[in-house]
Design an enzyme around this catalytic site. Structure first.
Site, PDB file in Angstrom:
ATOM      1  N   TYR A   1       0.484  -4.625  11.852  1.00  0.00           N
ATOM      2  CA  TYR A   1       0.335  -3.226  11.436  1.00  0.00           C
ATOM      3  C   TYR A   1       1.011  -2.270  12.427  1.00  0.00           C
ATOM      4  O   TYR A   1       1.738  -1.353  12.021  1.00  0.00           O
ATOM      5  CB  TYR A   1      -1.147  -2.886  11.272  1.00  0.00           C
ATOM      6  CG  TYR A   1      -1.693  -3.335   9.929  1.00  0.00           C
ATOM      7  CD1 TYR A   1      -2.017  -2.424   8.941  1.00  0.00           C
ATOM      8  CD2 TYR A   1      -1.846  -4.685   9.646  1.00  0.00           C
ATOM      9  CE1 TYR A   1      -2.493  -2.828   7.712  1.00  0.00           C
ATOM     10  CE2 TYR A   1      -2.320  -5.111   8.427  1.00  0.00           C
ATOM     11  CZ  TYR A   1      -2.642  -4.182   7.448  1.00  0.00           C
ATOM     12  OH  TYR A   1      -3.104  -4.591   6.226  1.00  0.00           O
TER      13      TYR A   1
ATOM     14  N   HIS B   1       0.830  -1.223   0.000  1.00  0.00           N
ATOM     15  CA  HIS B   1       0.000   0.000   0.000  1.00  0.00           C
ATOM     16  C   HIS B   1       0.859   1.266   0.000  1.00  0.00           C
ATOM     17  O   HIS B   1       0.504   2.272   0.615  1.00  0.00           O
ATOM     18  CB  HIS B   1      -0.949   0.008   1.203  1.00  0.00           C
ATOM     19  CG  HIS B   1      -1.878  -1.166   1.253  1.00  0.00           C
ATOM     20  ND1 HIS B   1      -3.035  -1.238   0.508  1.00  0.00           N
ATOM     21  CD2 HIS B   1      -1.811  -2.321   1.945  1.00  0.00           C
ATOM     22  CE1 HIS B   1      -3.647  -2.381   0.745  1.00  0.00           C
ATOM     23  NE2 HIS B   1      -2.919  -3.070   1.605  1.00  0.00           N
TER      24      HIS B   1
ATOM     25  N   ASN C   1     -10.157  -3.428   2.052  1.00  0.00           N
ATOM     26  CA  ASN C   1      -9.815  -3.415   0.634  1.00  0.00           C
ATOM     27  C   ASN C   1     -11.069  -3.144  -0.190  1.00  0.00           C
ATOM     28  O   ASN C   1     -12.178  -3.085   0.343  1.00  0.00           O
ATOM     29  CB  ASN C   1      -9.202  -4.756   0.203  1.00  0.00           C
ATOM     30  CG  ASN C   1      -7.761  -4.926   0.653  1.00  0.00           C
ATOM     31  OD1 ASN C   1      -7.000  -3.971   0.685  1.00  0.00           O
ATOM     32  ND2 ASN C   1      -7.399  -6.142   1.001  1.00  0.00           N
TER      33      ASN C   1
END
Length: 577
Positions: free
Chosen positions: A363, A76, A149
């Site tokens: 993350y 990303h 997404n």
């Protein structure tokens, strides 16, 4: 819906004051605030002599310039963002105690970041690639980060595959080519991991190149848990439905768009007052319904490659998300925006989906590496709670809000305050007792039901032709024809029609199916011979084949409140299809 001058903002007042001051109202200084007469002047030993180390302005300027870039995201990396408002239209308080869903008209500021997945930060916006769809809701109870997404499924369901998969979407380690010029790695991975097939069809279909970020939906993909005030819970899938509709760009037409088309389109629309919006909806399912769904239809709510049937589990509207303010500074408000699926608020909890579980760690770990240990102190990431928040996290690089003189431990001298518990995690999450197992999923006949429905019931004939053309064109860059033979065999399990069309388009005859194939990345539950069943020929562990990809069974939810909960829908699985 709030306009662009709404007082509800996603950014702190102090940041906005600095970001919006007009250039003529500022004085040029060095980083320490000392005025500098001219930014281009340097100190030298005479007019033609060497530079002086004492020239703080020059040394300061060059040193900072050398450090202007932070590591780009591994995935990303190329993205766009904006700020906006979420407004509740239909409260969810019967099934979720989260304050942000509690009352009609309640507004929550937010920051969104859209992105491609595989390319670098300078890659083309119109690449054939899934799109990231991340939303940071700055609720009064803390940040809720939706890291989603634009597709309802993904390529994998085994978390350890993710780094390996992403490597195959990047540049070849030897040739340094992307799969636009050499697709061998791309198809090699997919042909060894057939559970990817549903996402492959979406990627190679019309949704593979959306016409900008405004014209695509967003899907959480993972199942979450929603808990109500009584402690009952349901599984949930969140959807963002574009009020602009959806549109796509064909492979042939993609070259006619600029490399930053999606950024230009989103920024321009907001700047002109054409604020894009999405309807936030949710599907819900009780634990009992999840057990029945798996038993009768082999749809696994903990499997990221499966979708929930909309007829059985209809979308329930919650509210509208509108983007009405562009970033003042892209780096500060978009590049440094850090989303983390483990950021949840009371009333929302994770399920046991193994890929989600791995993302809960990964993350935050990425952000601490990429941005720094105190990344949540940056204005774009700061929570906007209705109470003064505090923790015992202290110090680290660039600590600004360091809690002053407050103790950095649980003190009896200056005790911190606590909010009462609003939910009991003991009754929300299952009772997991058992031996440690070495788990890897297996491919099964039900894994082809979703992609088969996509081909037979969703795609028009024109859409089918475009998918075959996109796919066969991409396969031309694969150096190994054996890989394409295997991939066609996987498609044959979805529909013989796809395999026949691909064989004609590529000139390669695929295998008759996967019954005689062994995969290096997944167990083959459809193999005829035992030697082809285990992944890579490795002797399988003891658990192998005992629970059909770890779907929910009658004992999964025993003894927890949600087992008798309601799903909040009038026509859920129990009374309608």
């Amino acid at each position: 819906m709030a306009s662009s001058d709404s007082p509800i903002r996603a950014l702190p007042k102090e940041y906005l004051e600095d970001a919006t001051v007009a250039a003529p109202d500022t004085i040029y200084t060095a980083s320490n605030g000392t005025p500098v007469p001219h930014p281009y002047e340097v100190q030298r030993a005479g007019e033609n002599g060497p530079l002086l180390l004492q020239d703080f302005h020059l040394i300061d300027l060059l040193s900072h310039f050398d450090r202007e870039r932070i590591p780009e995201r591994v995935v990303h990396a190329k993205g766009s963002g904006a700020h906006g408002i979420f407004k509740v239209t239909k409260p969810l308080d019967d099934i979720c105690l989260a304050d942000m869903f509690s009352t009609e008209g309640k507004e929550t500021p937010l920051t969104v970041r859209f992105s491609t997945v595989g390319g670098e930060s300078g890659s083309h916006d119109c690449a054939r690639d899934p799109r990231g769809f991340s939303v940071k809701f700055k609720t009064e109870e803390g940040n809720w980060d939706v890291v989603a997404n634009n597709t309802p499924v993904f390529f994998l369901r085994d978390p350890a595959k993710f780094p390996h998969f992403i490597h195959t979407q990047k540049r070849d380690p030897s040739t340094h080519l992307t799969h636009a010029d050499d697709s061998t790695m791309f198809w090699d991975y997919l042909s060894q991991n057939p559970e990817s097939i549903h996402q492959v069809m979406i990627l190679m279909g019309d949704r593979g190149i959306p016409k900008g970020y405004r014209k695509m939906h967003g899907y959480y993909g993972h199942s979450l848990k929603l808990i109500n005030k009584s402690g009952e819970w349901v599984y949930a899938q969140f959807h963002f439905i574009s009020n602009q509709g959806t549109d796509f760009i064909t492979q042939e037409d993609s070259n006619n768009y600029g490399p930053d088309f999606a950024q230009k389109d989103l920024y321009g629309a907001i700047e002109s007052g054409d604020f894009p919006s999405w309807k936030l909806c949710v599907q819900t399912m009780t634990p009992k319904q999840a057990e029945v769904l798996f038993e009768e239809q082999k749809i696994n709510v903990l499997d990221l490659t499966h979708i929930w049937p909309h007829k059985q589990f209809p979308l329930r509207e919650i509210g509208t998300m509108e983007l009405n303010r562009n970033a003042i500074n892209y780096f500060a408000e978009v590049e440094q925006a850090a989303y983390n699926p483990s950021h949840m608020v009371p009333g929302i909890e994770p399920s046991a989906d193994p890929v989600l579980q791995s993302r809960l760690f990964s993350y935050a770990d990425t952000h601490r590496h990429r941005v720094g240990a105190n990344y949540q102190q940056l204005p774009v990431n700061q929570p906007k709670t209705r109470y003064h928040k505090s923790s015992f996290q202290r110090d680290g690089s660039m600590a600004f809000y360091n809690h002053g003189q407050a103790p950095n431990y649980l003190s009896s001298i200056a005790p911190i305050s606590f909010k009462p518990r609003v939910m009991d995690v003991d009754q929300t999450h299952g009772e997991f007792v058992g031996r440690a197992v070495a788990f890897l999923s297996e491919i099964r006949p039900e894994d082809f039901n979703g992609p088969r429905a996509l081909w037979e019931k969703v795609f028009s004939e024109d859409a089918k032709q475009r998918m075959i053309k996109n796919m066969s064109g991409h396969m031309e860059n694969c150096r190994e024809k054996e890989i394409i033979k295997r991939q066609i065999a996987i498609f044959r399990e979805v529909s013989p029609d796809i395999a026949t069309r691909l064989e004609k388009a590529t000139g390669i005859k695929g295998y008759p199916g996967i019954a005689d194939l062994q995969f290096n990345g997944t167990h083959n539950g459809m193999a005829k011979s035992e030697k082809n069943r285990s992944a890579n020929g490795v002797k399988p562990p003891l658990y192998f084949g005992t629970n059909q990809n770890a779907g929910p069974v009658p004992t999964t939810h025993a003894g927890i409140n949600g087992a008798k909960g309601t799903n909040g829908n009038s026509n859920g699985h129990a009374n309608g299809h």
